[in-house]
Design a protein around this motif. Sequence first.
Motif, PDB file in Angstrom:
ATOM      1  N   HIS A  28       0.671  -1.223  -0.078  1.00 51.01           N
ATOM      2  CA  HIS A  28       0.012  -0.045  -0.022  1.00 51.01           C
ATOM      3  C   HIS A  28       0.753   0.840   0.046  1.00 51.01           C
ATOM      4  O   HIS A  28       0.444   2.289  -0.567  1.00 51.01           O
ATOM      5  CB  HIS A  28      -0.890   0.026   1.108  1.00 51.01           C
ATOM      6  CG  HIS A  28      -2.287  -1.052   1.120  1.00 51.01           C
ATOM      7  ND1 HIS A  28      -2.780  -1.387   2.145  1.00 51.01           N
ATOM      8  CD2 HIS A  28      -2.499  -1.398   0.067  1.00 51.01           C
ATOM      9  CE1 HIS A  28      -3.779  -2.152   1.729  1.00 51.01           C
ATOM     10  NE2 HIS A  28      -3.598  -2.376   0.333  1.00 51.01           N
ATOM     11  N   THR A  29       2.119   1.290   0.586  1.00 55.66           N
ATOM     12  CA  THR A  29       2.944   2.266   0.716  1.00 55.66           C
ATOM     13  C   THR A  29       3.933   2.447  -0.545  1.00 55.66           C
ATOM     14  O   THR A  29       4.448   3.540  -0.677  1.00 55.66           O
ATOM     15  CB  THR A  29       3.650   2.268   2.101  1.00 55.66           C
ATOM     16  OG1 THR A  29       4.501   1.202   2.222  1.00 55.66           O
ATOM     17  CG2 THR A  29       2.616   2.545   3.417  1.00 55.66           C
ATOM     18  N   THR A  30       4.221   1.526  -1.215  1.00 58.63           N
ATOM     19  CA  THR A  30       5.137   1.384  -2.210  1.00 58.63           C
ATOM     20  C   THR A  30       4.761   1.075  -3.538  1.00 58.63           C
ATOM     21  O   THR A  30       5.492   1.158  -4.544  1.00 58.63           O
ATOM     22  CB  THR A  30       6.256   0.243  -1.860  1.00 58.63           C
ATOM     23  OG1 THR A  30       5.660  -0.964  -1.844  1.00 58.63           O
ATOM     24  CG2 THR A  30       6.946   0.617  -0.689  1.00 58.63           C
ATOM     25  N   THR A  31       3.539   0.868  -3.753  1.00 56.98           N
ATOM     26  CA  THR A  31       2.905   0.550  -5.255  1.00 56.98           C
ATOM     27  C   THR A  31       1.504   0.980  -5.093  1.00 56.98           C
ATOM     28  O   THR A  31       0.622   1.565  -4.209  1.00 56.98           O
ATOM     29  CB  THR A  31       2.857  -0.932  -5.384  1.00 56.98           C
ATOM     30  OG1 THR A  31       1.393  -1.450  -4.492  1.00 56.98           O
ATOM     31  CG2 THR A  31       4.080  -1.681  -5.082  1.00 56.98           C
ATOM     32  N   GLU A  32       1.231   1.473  -6.436  1.00 56.16           N
ATOM     33  CA  GLU A  32      -0.292   2.023  -6.598  1.00 56.16           C
ATOM     34  C   GLU A  32      -1.112   0.856  -6.901  1.00 56.16           C
ATOM     35  O   GLU A  32      -1.600   0.507  -8.314  1.00 56.16           O
ATOM     36  CB  GLU A  32      -0.267   3.045  -7.668  1.00 56.16           C
ATOM     37  CG  GLU A  32       0.607   4.262  -7.513  1.00 56.16           C
ATOM     38  CD  GLU A  32       0.858   5.281  -8.367  1.00 56.16           C
ATOM     39  OE1 GLU A  32       0.147   5.063  -9.631  1.00 56.16           O
ATOM     40  OE2 GLU A  32       1.539   6.323  -8.268  1.00 56.16           O
ATOM     41  N   THR A  33      -1.407  -0.023  -5.999  1.00 54.31           N
ATOM     42  CA  THR A  33      -2.239  -1.176  -6.250  1.00 54.31           C
ATOM     43  C   THR A  33      -3.265  -1.234  -5.136  1.00 54.31           C
ATOM     44  O   THR A  33      -3.671  -0.448  -4.194  1.00 54.31           O
ATOM     45  CB  THR A  33      -1.522  -2.350  -6.148  1.00 54.31           C
ATOM     46  OG1 THR A  33      -0.920  -2.545  -4.973  1.00 54.31           O
ATOM     47  CG2 THR A  33      -0.218  -2.301  -7.167  1.00 54.31           C
ATOM     48  N   TYR A  34      -4.260  -2.191  -5.600  1.00 59.60           N
ATOM     49  CA  TYR A  34      -5.344  -2.646  -4.699  1.00 59.60           C
ATOM     50  C   TYR A  34      -5.036  -3.869  -4.066  1.00 59.60           C
ATOM     51  O   TYR A  34      -4.912  -5.001  -4.839  1.00 59.60           O
ATOM     52  CB  TYR A  34      -7.029  -2.792  -5.430  1.00 59.60           C
ATOM     53  CG  TYR A  34      -7.898  -3.236  -4.634  1.00 59.60           C
ATOM     54  CD1 TYR A  34      -8.634  -2.486  -3.650  1.00 59.60           C
ATOM     55  CD2 TYR A  34      -8.423  -4.572  -4.662  1.00 59.60           C
ATOM     56  CE1 TYR A  34      -9.685  -2.913  -2.797  1.00 59.60           C
ATOM     57  CE2 TYR A  34      -9.388  -5.189  -3.980  1.00 59.60           C
ATOM     58  CZ  TYR A  34     -10.266  -4.406  -3.081  1.00 59.60           C
ATOM     59  OH  TYR A  34     -10.950  -4.819  -2.178  1.00 59.60           O
ATOM     60  N   ALA A  35      -4.762  -4.209  -2.904  1.00 59.00           N
ATOM     61  CA  ALA A  35      -4.090  -5.418  -2.476  1.00 59.00           C
ATOM     62  C   ALA A  35      -4.688  -5.737  -1.094  1.00 59.00           C
ATOM     63  O   ALA A  35      -5.239  -4.953  -0.102  1.00 59.00           O
ATOM     64  CB  ALA A  35      -2.644  -5.069  -1.861  1.00 59.00           C
ATOM     65  N   TYR A  36      -5.022  -7.035  -0.699  1.00 58.55           N
ATOM     66  CA  TYR A  36      -5.795  -7.360   0.458  1.00 58.55           C
ATOM     67  C   TYR A  36      -5.273  -8.904   0.526  1.00 58.55           C
ATOM     68  O   TYR A  36      -5.012  -9.494  -0.091  1.00 58.55           O
ATOM     69  CB  TYR A  36      -7.441  -7.309   0.319  1.00 58.55           C
ATOM     70  CG  TYR A  36      -7.968  -8.198  -0.843  1.00 58.55           C
ATOM     71  CD1 TYR A  36      -8.553  -9.446  -0.235  1.00 58.55           C
ATOM     72  CD2 TYR A  36      -8.002  -7.968  -2.068  1.00 58.55           C
ATOM     73  CE1 TYR A  36      -9.057 -10.242  -1.147  1.00 58.55           C
ATOM     74  CE2 TYR A  36      -8.691  -8.766  -2.920  1.00 58.55           C
ATOM     75  CZ  TYR A  36      -9.225 -10.026  -2.505  1.00 58.55           C
ATOM     76  OH  TYR A  36      -9.602 -10.913  -3.596  1.00 58.55           O
ATOM     77  N   VAL A  37      -5.604  -9.278   2.148  1.00 58.34           N
ATOM     78  CA  VAL A  37      -5.621 -10.569   2.279  1.00 58.34           C
ATOM     79  C   VAL A  37      -6.964 -11.333   2.575  1.00 58.34           C
ATOM     80  O   VAL A  37      -7.605 -10.862   3.397  1.00 58.34           O
ATOM     81  CB  VAL A  37      -4.698 -10.509   3.927  1.00 58.34           C
ATOM     82  CG1 VAL A  37      -4.672 -12.206   4.314  1.00 58.34           C
ATOM     83  CG2 VAL A  37      -3.481 -10.019   3.887  1.00 58.34           C
TER      84      VAL A  37
END
Length: 228
Positions: free
Chosen positions: A138-147
């Motif tokens: 979330h802090t190093t890429t421009e992505t939607y990420a989740y667990v």
Amino acid sequence: MKILASDFDNTLYVKDENIFKKNISSLKEFISKGNLFCIITGRSYTSIKVFLSEYKIPYSYLICEDGAKIFNNVDYCIETVLLPAEEVTKIQKVFRKNNMPCFLEDGYNITENPNDCVKVLAKYTDKNTAEKIVKELHTTTETYAYVSREHINITSNKTNKKQALKNLMEKEQLQPSDIFVIGDDINDYEMLKEFPGAVMKNHHPKLDELQKNECEKLYEYIEELINY
């Protein structure tokens, strides 16, 4: 006309085969009354089609890879949101740093080509480590990420289930006021916040924030919509 967008795993598809078959029967009735049914899942097209074909599950639309691929009822892809190759490189770097393997998907299969990637996945064993990696993403890429329950999932930040549904409404000239949604996991949060609907009784704690009605079985919610 109503439009129901339902998550697949642990919502439409459950391990209890009797409930699963009743869910299918109810959605067939829902469609027969002139309504539209959209399956919306984090799975790839290839993964979910195995279930849809085996159990003859009807659908009006199929949204896969957390919104990165949208298909109509004859499986024509009407939208693809790629994960930019430069973001894929950043993601892979984070996973290498954390000594965790990951793989790329093109919406259908695993791919080695970052230019065709719509999603990056990694299977984890320790949830704390997985959440740490997602925080870093979330802090190093421009992505939607989740667990999720078993995987770390990463797509473009230009898509999620909510955005995919909004894009579908626009492309197919459907009315957003006609849509209802249901799901159980954290990747359903945005669409549940945006549209009216319900959460499955056994759901991710994050969804409690939305104060939605709980539903034990999908077919119960479908029956409510039919009679609404």
